[in-house]
Design a protein around this motif. Structure first.
Motif, short mmCIF file in Angstrom:
data_model
loop_
_atom_site.label_atom_id
_atom_site.label_comp_id
_atom_site.label_asym_id
_atom_site.label_seq_id
_atom_site.Cartn_x
_atom_site.Cartn_y
_atom_site.Cartn_z
N LEU A 1 1.48 4.25 -3.05
CA LEU A 1 1.39 5.70 -2.86
C LEU A 1 2.65 6.41 -3.33
N GLU A 2 3.60 5.61 -3.85
CA GLU A 2 4.81 6.13 -4.51
C GLU A 2 5.68 6.93 -3.55
N SER A 3 5.75 6.46 -2.31
CA SER A 3 6.54 7.16 -1.30
C SER A 3 7.27 6.13 -0.43
N VAL A 4 8.59 6.20 -0.42
CA VAL A 4 9.38 5.32 0.44
C VAL A 4 9.09 5.63 1.90
N THR A 5 8.92 6.90 2.22
CA THR A 5 8.64 7.30 3.60
C THR A 5 7.34 6.69 4.09
N LEU A 6 6.28 6.79 3.29
CA LEU A 6 5.00 6.20 3.68
C LEU A 6 5.08 4.68 3.74
N THR A 7 5.88 4.09 2.86
CA THR A 7 6.06 2.63 2.89
C THR A 7 6.65 2.19 4.22
N LEU A 8 7.71 2.89 4.64
CA LEU A 8 8.35 2.54 5.92
C LEU A 8 7.42 2.82 7.09
N LEU A 9 6.67 3.91 7.01
CA LEU A 9 5.78 4.29 8.10
C LEU A 9 4.63 3.29 8.24
N VAL A 10 3.92 3.03 7.15
CA VAL A 10 2.77 2.12 7.20
C VAL A 10 3.23 0.70 7.52
N GLY A 11 4.25 0.23 6.81
CA GLY A 11 4.74 -1.13 7.06
C GLY A 11 5.26 -1.30 8.47
N GLY A 12 5.98 -0.29 8.96
CA GLY A 12 6.55 -0.38 10.32
C GLY A 12 5.49 -0.40 11.40
N ILE A 13 4.46 0.42 11.25
CA ILE A 13 3.38 0.45 12.24
C ILE A 13 2.64 -0.88 12.27
N VAL A 14 2.29 -1.39 11.09
CA VAL A 14 1.56 -2.67 11.03
C VAL A 14 2.41 -3.80 11.60
N LEU A 15 3.69 -3.83 11.24
CA LEU A 15 4.58 -4.87 11.76
C LEU A 15 4.69 -4.79 13.28
N ALA A 16 4.80 -3.59 13.83
CA ALA A 16 4.92 -3.44 15.28
C ALA A 16 3.67 -3.94 16.00
N ILE A 17 2.50 -3.58 15.47
CA ILE A 17 1.24 -4.02 16.09
C ILE A 17 1.11 -5.54 16.02
N LEU A 18 1.41 -6.12 14.86
CA LEU A 18 1.25 -7.56 14.69
C LEU A 18 2.31 -8.34 15.46
N PHE B 1 0.83 -1.20 0.00
CA PHE B 1 0.00 0.00 0.00
C PHE B 1 0.87 1.26 0.00
N GLY B 2 1.89 1.25 0.85
CA GLY B 2 2.80 2.40 0.88
C GLY B 2 3.53 2.59 -0.44
N LEU B 3 3.95 1.49 -1.05
CA LEU B 3 4.63 1.59 -2.34
C LEU B 3 3.70 2.12 -3.42
#
Length: 203
Positions: free
Chosen positions: A102-119, A98-100
């Motif tokens: 949106l064509e943004s590395v920053t959003l990719t790291l942010l969204v992926g990192g938050i989901v990974l932390a919660i899971l 999803f982050g990718l």
């Protein structure tokens, strides 16, 4: 090793955490735009679609193995031979996709990192119950197989796998959520292009 069926794991914390994370990300998603363009943006976008499709297929793969067996045995075959929580692995891949998109590395790291932390926190909570249910069998499995990040060298699977059609049907709706990320990302990209709401550019 088998055990008596226990009550379903309490997933309310996971669901609530993911919902809060989505709400917190709404302003960022709406009031930012990618700093990349052209070929770089197209490559990120294409990689994102591939990740979301991989997440969808991966979740079905995991469900085929765990369906009908959850809380009855320590599943160690197929996707469960490369990580202990493949459903969470593929959910994280979907979030990265999803982050990718949106064509943004920053959003990719942010969204992926938050989901990974919660899971990851949810997985740790679930494993306390699994260790009480299966004792040493789960301890041995956990010592050999990583929690979420996969270890491909340990992959193993039997020639035949049985699955519960009811479980597959019930989980289809959850898996389809990831497919809906594609039109959502497209809508956000269109919004940013047609009606830029902010000058905040995220690479």
């Amino acid at each position: 090793m088998t055990a008596m069926i226990a009550r379903p794991f309490n997933q309310r914390i996971r669901i609530a955490g993911l919902r809060l994370a989505v709400l917190a990300l709404v302003p960022v998603l709406l009031f930012s735009a990618p700093a990349v363009s052209g070929l770089s943006a197209a490559l990120l976008h294409g990689a994102g679609i591939l990740c979301i499709v991989a997440a969808l297929l991966g979740r079905f793969w995991a469900i085929l193995y765990i369906g009908g067996h959850k809380n009855r045995t320590v599943m160690q075959d197929g996707p469960y031979s490369i990580c202990r929580h493949p459903l969470y692995l593929f959910s994280t891949i979907g979030a990265v996709g999803f982050g990718l998109m949106l064509e943004s590395v920053t959003l990719t790291l942010l969204v992926g990192g938050i989901v990974l932390a919660i899971l990851t926190a949810t997985a740790a909570r679930e494993e306390r119950d699994l260790r009480r249910m299966f004792g040493g069998a789960y301890d041995a499995y956990a010592a050999r197989v990583p929690r979420i990040m996969p270890g491909l060298s340990g992959f193993s699977t039997p020639q035949r796998v049985t699955f519960d059609t009811g479980t597959l049907r019930r989980n289809t709706r959850d898996a389809m959520v990831f497919l809906s990320l594609i039109p959502l990302a497209e809508a956000l990209n269109w919004l940013h292009a047609a009606h830029p709401l902010s000058g905040l550019a995220l690479w």
